[in-house]
Write an enzyme that holds these catalytic residues in place. Structure first.
Site, PDB file in Angstrom:
ATOM      1  N   GLY A 147     -15.024 -38.923 -60.487  1.00  0.00           N
ATOM      2  CA  GLY A 147     -14.583 -40.195 -61.057  1.00  0.00           C
ATOM      3  C   GLY A 147     -13.721 -40.004 -62.290  1.00  0.00           C
ATOM      4  N   TYR A 176     -17.574 -35.534 -62.219  1.00  0.00           N
ATOM      5  CA  TYR A 176     -16.524 -34.542 -61.963  1.00  0.00           C
ATOM      6  C   TYR A 176     -15.400 -35.111 -61.106  1.00  0.00           C
ATOM      7  CZ  TYR A 176     -19.129 -30.835 -64.210  1.00  0.00           C
ATOM      8  OH  TYR A 176     -19.758 -30.068 -65.152  1.00  0.00           O
ATOM      9  N   CYS A 195     -21.156 -29.318 -53.627  1.00  0.00           N
ATOM     10  CA  CYS A 195     -20.817 -29.993 -52.371  1.00  0.00           C
ATOM     11  C   CYS A 195     -20.948 -29.187 -51.090  1.00  0.00           C
ATOM     12  CB  CYS A 195     -19.416 -30.581 -52.484  1.00  0.00           C
ATOM     13  SG  CYS A 195     -19.368 -31.901 -53.715  1.00  0.00           S
ATOM     14  N   PHE A 196     -20.528 -27.923 -51.077  1.00  0.00           N
ATOM     15  CA  PHE A 196     -20.516 -27.201 -49.795  1.00  0.00           C
ATOM     16  C   PHE A 196     -21.892 -27.240 -49.120  1.00  0.00           C
ATOM     17  CE2 PHE A 196     -16.669 -24.097 -50.306  1.00  0.00           C
ATOM     18  CZ  PHE A 196     -15.821 -25.178 -50.190  1.00  0.00           C
ATOM     19  N   ARG A 248     -22.648 -39.517 -71.379  1.00  0.00           N
ATOM     20  CA  ARG A 248     -21.433 -39.073 -70.681  1.00  0.00           C
ATOM     21  C   ARG A 248     -20.242 -39.943 -71.081  1.00  0.00           C
ATOM     22  NH1 ARG A 248     -21.786 -36.925 -64.360  1.00  0.00           N
ATOM     23  NH2 ARG A 248     -21.087 -34.866 -64.952  1.00  0.00           N
ATOM     24  N   GLY A 307     -19.090 -44.381 -61.741  1.00  0.00           N
ATOM     25  CA  GLY A 307     -19.389 -42.944 -61.750  1.00  0.00           C
ATOM     26  C   GLY A 307     -18.314 -42.188 -62.509  1.00  0.00           C
ATOM     27  N   ALA A 326     -17.002 -28.243 -44.563  1.00  0.00           N
ATOM     28  CA  ALA A 326     -17.702 -27.307 -43.674  1.00  0.00           C
ATOM     29  C   ALA A 326     -16.761 -26.165 -43.242  1.00  0.00           C
ATOM     30  CB  ALA A 326     -18.234 -28.055 -42.445  1.00  0.00           C
TER      31      ALA A 326
HETATM   32  P1  NAD Z   1     -21.494 -36.393 -60.765  1.00  0.00           P
HETATM   33  O1  NAD Z   1     -22.970 -36.265 -60.690  1.00  0.00           O
HETATM   34  O2  NAD Z   1     -20.717 -35.492 -61.677  1.00  0.00           O
HETATM   35  O3  NAD Z   1     -21.111 -37.897 -61.206  1.00  0.00           O
HETATM   36  C1  NAD Z   1     -21.691 -39.031 -60.663  1.00  0.00           C
HETATM   37  C2  NAD Z   1     -21.913 -40.042 -61.796  1.00  0.00           C
HETATM   38  O4  NAD Z   1     -22.311 -41.279 -61.235  1.00  0.00           O
HETATM   39  C3  NAD Z   1     -22.991 -39.654 -62.791  1.00  0.00           C
HETATM   40  O5  NAD Z   1     -22.439 -39.559 -64.095  1.00  0.00           O
HETATM   41  C4  NAD Z   1     -24.023 -40.783 -62.685  1.00  0.00           C
HETATM   42  O6  NAD Z   1     -24.635 -41.112 -63.922  1.00  0.00           O
HETATM   43  C5  NAD Z   1     -23.185 -41.923 -62.168  1.00  0.00           C
HETATM   44  N1  NAD Z   1     -23.941 -42.971 -61.485  1.00  0.00           N
HETATM   45  C6  NAD Z   1     -24.857 -42.845 -60.492  1.00  0.00           C
HETATM   46  N2  NAD Z   1     -25.293 -44.047 -60.106  1.00  0.00           N
HETATM   47  C7  NAD Z   1     -24.652 -44.968 -60.858  1.00  0.00           C
HETATM   48  C8  NAD Z   1     -24.671 -46.381 -60.916  1.00  0.00           C
HETATM   49  N3  NAD Z   1     -25.429 -47.119 -60.084  1.00  0.00           N
HETATM   50  N4  NAD Z   1     -23.888 -47.003 -61.817  1.00  0.00           N
HETATM   51  C9  NAD Z   1     -23.102 -46.298 -62.656  1.00  0.00           C
HETATM   52  N5  NAD Z   1     -23.032 -44.943 -62.641  1.00  0.00           N
HETATM   53  C10 NAD Z   1     -23.798 -44.287 -61.746  1.00  0.00           C
HETATM   54  O7  NAD Z   1     -20.955 -36.278 -59.295  1.00  0.00           O
HETATM   55  P2  NAD Z   1     -19.500 -35.783 -58.815  1.00  0.00           P
HETATM   56  O8  NAD Z   1     -19.454 -34.297 -58.801  1.00  0.00           O
HETATM   57  O9  NAD Z   1     -18.472 -36.532 -59.558  1.00  0.00           O
HETATM   58  O10 NAD Z   1     -19.522 -36.255 -57.297  1.00  0.00           O
HETATM   59  C11 NAD Z   1     -19.424 -37.613 -56.952  1.00  0.00           C
HETATM   60  C12 NAD Z   1     -19.167 -37.734 -55.467  1.00  0.00           C
HETATM   61  O11 NAD Z   1     -17.908 -37.116 -55.156  1.00  0.00           O
HETATM   62  C13 NAD Z   1     -20.189 -37.019 -54.580  1.00  0.00           C
HETATM   63  O12 NAD Z   1     -20.367 -37.768 -53.414  1.00  0.00           O
HETATM   64  C14 NAD Z   1     -19.527 -35.697 -54.255  1.00  0.00           C
HETATM   65  O13 NAD Z   1     -19.973 -35.176 -53.016  1.00  0.00           O
HETATM   66  C15 NAD Z   1     -18.069 -36.098 -54.156  1.00  0.00           C
HETATM   67  N6  NAD Z   1     -17.102 -35.032 -54.436  1.00  0.00           N
HETATM   68  C16 NAD Z   1     -17.316 -34.156 -55.468  1.00  0.00           C
HETATM   69  C17 NAD Z   1     -16.355 -33.186 -55.755  1.00  0.00           C
HETATM   70  C18 NAD Z   1     -16.553 -32.211 -56.872  1.00  0.00           C
HETATM   71  O14 NAD Z   1     -15.748 -31.294 -56.986  1.00  0.00           O
HETATM   72  N7  NAD Z   1     -17.555 -32.355 -57.728  1.00  0.00           N
HETATM   73  C19 NAD Z   1     -15.174 -33.131 -55.017  1.00  0.00           C
HETATM   74  C20 NAD Z   1     -14.977 -34.056 -53.971  1.00  0.00           C
HETATM   75  C21 NAD Z   1     -15.957 -35.004 -53.703  1.00  0.00           C
HETATM   76  C1  UGA Z   2     -14.763 -27.696 -52.715  1.00  0.00           C
HETATM   77  C2  UGA Z   2     -13.491 -27.911 -51.882  1.00  0.00           C
HETATM   78  O1  UGA Z   2     -12.618 -26.805 -52.090  1.00  0.00           O
HETATM   79  C3  UGA Z   2     -12.794 -29.200 -52.291  1.00  0.00           C
HETATM   80  O2  UGA Z   2     -11.680 -29.424 -51.440  1.00  0.00           O
HETATM   81  C4  UGA Z   2     -13.772 -30.366 -52.168  1.00  0.00           C
HETATM   82  O3  UGA Z   2     -13.181 -31.548 -52.600  1.00  0.00           O
HETATM   83  C5  UGA Z   2     -14.990 -30.072 -53.023  1.00  0.00           C
HETATM   84  O4  UGA Z   2     -15.590 -28.828 -52.585  1.00  0.00           O
HETATM   85  C6  UGA Z   2     -16.069 -31.091 -52.902  1.00  0.00           C
HETATM   86  O5  UGA Z   2     -16.135 -31.834 -51.953  1.00  0.00           O
HETATM   87  O6  UGA Z   2     -16.882 -31.051 -53.823  1.00  0.00           O
HETATM   88  P1  UGA Z   2     -15.304 -26.809 -55.160  1.00  0.00           P
HETATM   89  O7  UGA Z   2     -16.696 -26.716 -54.636  1.00  0.00           O
HETATM   90  O8  UGA Z   2     -15.093 -27.533 -56.436  1.00  0.00           O
HETATM   91  O9  UGA Z   2     -14.376 -27.539 -54.074  1.00  0.00           O
HETATM   92  O10 UGA Z   2     -14.683 -25.351 -55.333  1.00  0.00           O
HETATM   93  P2  UGA Z   2     -14.120 -24.277 -54.284  1.00  0.00           P
HETATM   94  O11 UGA Z   2     -12.905 -23.694 -54.857  1.00  0.00           O
HETATM   95  O12 UGA Z   2     -14.047 -24.800 -52.919  1.00  0.00           O
HETATM   96  O13 UGA Z   2     -15.244 -23.159 -54.343  1.00  0.00           O
HETATM   97  C7  UGA Z   2     -16.548 -23.374 -53.802  1.00  0.00           C
HETATM   98  C8  UGA Z   2     -17.342 -22.080 -53.876  1.00  0.00           C
HETATM   99  O14 UGA Z   2     -16.830 -21.138 -52.926  1.00  0.00           O
HETATM  100  C9  UGA Z   2     -17.263 -21.402 -55.239  1.00  0.00           C
HETATM  101  O15 UGA Z   2     -18.508 -20.865 -55.578  1.00  0.00           O
HETATM  102  C10 UGA Z   2     -16.253 -20.307 -55.009  1.00  0.00           C
HETATM  103  O16 UGA Z   2     -16.421 -19.229 -55.883  1.00  0.00           O
HETATM  104  C11 UGA Z   2     -16.567 -19.921 -53.576  1.00  0.00           C
HETATM  105  N1  UGA Z   2     -15.432 -19.254 -52.896  1.00  0.00           N
HETATM  106  C12 UGA Z   2     -14.276 -19.924 -52.679  1.00  0.00           C
HETATM  107  C13 UGA Z   2     -15.571 -17.952 -52.475  1.00  0.00           C
HETATM  108  O17 UGA Z   2     -16.627 -17.317 -52.661  1.00  0.00           O
HETATM  109  N2  UGA Z   2     -14.519 -17.350 -51.848  1.00  0.00           N
HETATM  110  C14 UGA Z   2     -13.350 -17.995 -51.618  1.00  0.00           C
HETATM  111  O18 UGA Z   2     -12.429 -17.378 -51.025  1.00  0.00           O
HETATM  112  C15 UGA Z   2     -13.224 -19.319 -52.050  1.00  0.00           C
END
Ligand code: NAD
Ligand code: UGA
Length: 463
Positions: free
Chosen positions: A15, A13, A277-278, A40, A10, A226
């Site tokens: 990975g 965002y 995610c939220f 990608r 993966g 949460a």
């Molecule tokens: P994303 O959609 O940006 O990336 C996931 C990638 O995995 C995609 O590019 C997809 O093509 C690839 N993929 C899916 N299945 C596959 C497979 N079998 N083999 C190879 N590649 C494969 O997702 P993301 O935002 O990076 O989130 C990934 C995980 O991390 C989620 O569980 C999310 O909840 C968690 N997370 C995200 C954030 C964030 O800020 N985006 C922060 C913390 C945790």
């Molecule tokens: C959030 C968490 O902050 C990370 O710790 C977590 O890893 C991630 O989710 C995840 O699991 O994906 P992210 O969603 O990237 O990160 O960004 P945040 O800064 O948390 O903002 C989330 C949303 O809340 C945005 O739309 C932001 O504008 C909004 N927000 C945030 C508000 O409206 N008010 C605030 O005071 C803070």
């Protein structure tokens, strides 16, 4: 035992940035990030660092340092899996759109596919690390698949959820509040924890690396999100009350946030939280609670989502109301489409929902966002609603110049808190807009009295 090679499945965002930093800080470890999405991977490999698939401040420098040295991006998934001693699963876990748990539970099909693929191609022992955000107890299913469909080799499962926020990912990765590692209490489980700990200890102080059992780690990730989202909904739940009473939400947030027990962060009133995610993680938490018969706990957390939906709808309603009850054929300009500043990610952005509601009222929306393409905006809207694509095209357009975007607009809505909006020539914008020129500031980013002095009708959130 020190690891020499890592594979991350993966390249999204999480990975991409996470592995870039791990590789930067551990030059002796070969890190290969694989993805089934060839476009990608090609973008991750592009010579021109402005073409990386993710816009994240500071990411280009990290990639420039490590890529080609010990950081590699590839579509050769099987080969990278087998060559690695440690495999991170960092694939998407979206909300299910079908079957049991539709609209609430996490869709684990991509995670399961990874587990099956690891089992199929592995020829040596591996540590498998859950980096994706997963429902509590998922490690049990992964272990089951690995143990029952594998080649009789040993797999150790760890949970290492990621806490980075988009827009500050590199900073969050370089100086995390904590790193969380969950593992089994067996001797081999504890050994695997130590191995992963060593990788982070290359730059994270050891007392900031928390170790727990697997289930605490999985559940902590869901509940941390949460709690954060709950704070945003809590402050947003006060905005209407402020508007009705003459209190100012910025002043209230400051007053309550200076209590060290409450703290100042995550108290910024807004059009509603977005991001990938939220919402998904809270829905998943609600689903887990319901599945266990914990209805009161489920209702409690669901309210965070209900409040967020209300905030988005209320913002759109305010615009319609202020424009004399109709926005049909009126031009409404959005400044910002991304779900927050400093990212090109638009998943679950409030912009999509607000645009959709205004388009239902036949408004013409023109959007300026410094990092989001017109194509992305259209596809966000097409994904959300059942309007025909050509209808969406005719109501939603984007403009690369913010001043042109504002020309002739009846109202301007600040959706994303991009810093550059504060430096604009607002007098010039005022002069080019239809009057009365209304600004709806969904981020309380601009100065109310300065805008009113120019002649704008200004409406912030909760003020
Ligand atoms: P994303 O959609 O940006 O990336 C996931 C990638 O995995 C995609 O590019 C997809 O093509 C690839 N993929 C899916 N299945 C596959 C497979 N079998 N083999 C190879 N590649 C494969 O997702 P993301 O935002 O990076 O989130 C990934 C995980 O991390 C989620 O569980 C999310 O909840 C968690 N997370 C995200 C954030 C964030 O800020 N985006 C922060 C913390 C945790
Ligand atoms: C959030 C968490 O902050 C990370 O710790 C977590 O890893 C991630 O989710 C995840 O699991 O994906 P992210 O969603 O990237 O990160 O960004 P945040 O800064 O948390 O903002 C989330 C949303 O809340 C945005 O739309 C932001 O504008 C909004 N927000 C945030 C508000 O409206 N008010 C605030 O005071 C803070």
């Amino acid at each position: 035992m020190n690891i020499k090679s890592i594979c991350c499945i993966g390249a999204g965002y999480v990975g991409g940035p996470t592995m870039s930093v791990i590789a930067q800080k551990n030059p002796h470890i070969k890190v290969t990030v694989v993805d089934v999405n060839a476009d990608r991977i090609a973008a991750w490999n592009s010579e021109d660092l402005s073409q990386l698939p993710i816009f994240e401040p500071g990411l280009d420098k990290v990639v420039a340092e490590a890529r080609g040295r010990n950081l590699f991006f590839s579509t050769e998934v099987d080969r990278a899996i087998d060559a690695a001693e440690m495999i991170f699963i960092s694939v998407n876990t979206p909300t299910k759109t079908y079957g049991a748990g539709k609209g609430m539970a996490a869709d684990l099909q991509y995670v399961e596919l990874c587990a099956r693929q690891i089992a199929k191609v592995s020829t040596s022992n591996k540590i498998v690390v859950e980096k994706s955000t997963l429902p509590v107890k998922t490690a049990e299913a992964i272990k089951d698949i690995l143990d029952n469909t594998g080649n009789g080799i040993h797999f150790e499962i760890l949970s290492n959820p990621e806490f980075l926020a988009e827009g500050t990912a590199i900073q969050d990765l370089e100086t995390p509040d904590r790193v969380l590692i969950g593992g089994e209490s067996t001797a081999s489980g504890q050994k695997a924890i130590e191995v992963l700990k060593t990788i982070y200890a290359a730059w994270v102080p050891e007392d900031q690396i928390i170790t727990t059992n697997l289930w605490s780690s999985e559940l902590s990730k869901l509940t941390a999100n949460a709690f954060l989202a709950q704070r945003v909904s809590s402050i947003n739940a006060l905005t209407e009350l402020c508007e009705k009473t003459g209190a100012n939400i910025n002043e209230v947030a400051n007053a309550i946030g200076t209590d060290s027990r409450i703290g100042p962060k995550f108290l910024k009133a807004s059009v509603g939280f977005g991001g990938s995610c939220f919402q998904k993680d809270i829905l998943n938490l609600v689903y887990i609670c319901k599945s266990l018969g914990l209805n009161e706990a489920a209702d409690y957390w669901e309210q965070v989502i209900i409040m967020n939906n209300h905030q988005r709808e209320r913002f759109a309603d305010q615009i319609v109301k202020a424009l004399y009850g109709t926005v049909a054929d009126k031009k409404i300009t959005f400044f910002g489409w991304a779900f927050k500043k400093d990212t090109n990610d638009t998943r679950e952005s409030a912009a999509i929902y607000i645009a959709d509601k205004l388009i239902d009222e036949h408004a013409n929306i023109q959007v300026y966002d410094p990092k989001v393409s017109a194509l992305q905006m259209q596809s966000d809207l097409n994904y959300l609603n059942s309007r025909s694509e050509s209808d969406n095209d005719s109501y939603l357009s984007s403009e690369k110049d913010p001043y042109k975007a504002a020309e002739g607009a009846h109202a301007l809505a600040i959706i994303t808190e991009w810093d550059e909006f504060q430096n604009y020539d607002w007098k010039k914008i005022y002069d080019s807009m239809s009057k009365p020129a209304c600004v709806f500031d969904g981020r309380n980013l601009l100065n109310k009295s300065e805008l009113e002095a120019i002649g704008f009708s200004y409406q912030g959130i909760g003020q």
